[in-house]
Write a protein that holds these residues in place. Structure first.
Motif: not given
Length: 213
Positions: A20-28, A155-171
């Protein structure tokens, strides 16, 4: 004591969440290698559970449809038509219901997927009908409008980007901001607004995308 079955079930949950997470980032274009890496399992473990990427995504689709239907059924138990509809939208958006859109047309729709999808359409139609009859949903909003809204907000671009960056402090702040946006969108479904532009969308926006050409 942890058994092999426990480990297999844990790995399966990890694989499905990773997919689910990879689909959100990379699509098909999401690869099984990326899914396995995100889940922290070997590629061999993935293929022992799912023979192909298509089979993995079909399973993910079934689980997503199950969640949609359960959320709709729960919404219909609420005696307040608006509260029931709003809870359904919140539940689907926060689950990430729209994340499977990119694979529409890329996987075969199984009989199980088709049956669950039709059931979901019936449930949403009933949620919208109740809300219309109660006068709490604007008359020009259709069930398809609501489905498309859920997909757009899923889909939340902000949430996806922060999760990818490992920014748990901002999630947590990003999740709260997302809920505010959902509330703003829901407010737009209320009566007393300017008419919506254009004609109501048809079911072909969903069925057409999921049919292989």
């Amino acid at each position: 004591m942890t058994t092999r079955k426990d480990i297999a079930e844990r790995n399966d949950r990890a694989l499905l969440q990773a997919a689910r997470d990879v689909l959100a980032e990379d699509g098909a274009h999401a690869s099984v290698a990326a899914v396995a890496a995100r889940a922290g399992v070997g590629i061999g473990s993935l293929y022992r559970r799912y023979k192909t990427k298509e089979e993995l995504f079909q399973r993910l689709s079934v689980l997503s449809l199950d969640h949609w239907n359960e959320a709709a059924e729960q919404g219909l138990t609420d005696p307040d038509p608006w509260t029931g509809l709003a809870a359904f939208v919140y539940g689907c958006v926060e689950f990430g219901q729209g994340s499977l859109g990119p694979i529409a047309g890329a996987v075969e729709v199984t009989q199980e997927m088709g049956a669950k999808s039709r059931r979901g359409d019936e449930l949403l139609d009933e949620l919208a009908r109740r809300a219309h009859e109660a006068g709490v949903l604007r008359r020009d909003v259709t069930a398809v409008d609501i489905s498309l809204l859920i997909e757009q907000l899923g889909r939340s671009p902000v949430v996806d980007q922060l999760r990818k960056q490992g920014r748990d402090d901002l999630l947590p702040a990003a999740a709260e901001a997302r809920r505010r946006l959902i509330a703003i969108a829901l407010d737009g479904l209320r009566p007393g607004r300017d008419p919506l532009p254009g004609s109501p969308p048809g079911e072909e926006l969903f069925t057409g995308r999921w049919s292989s050409r």
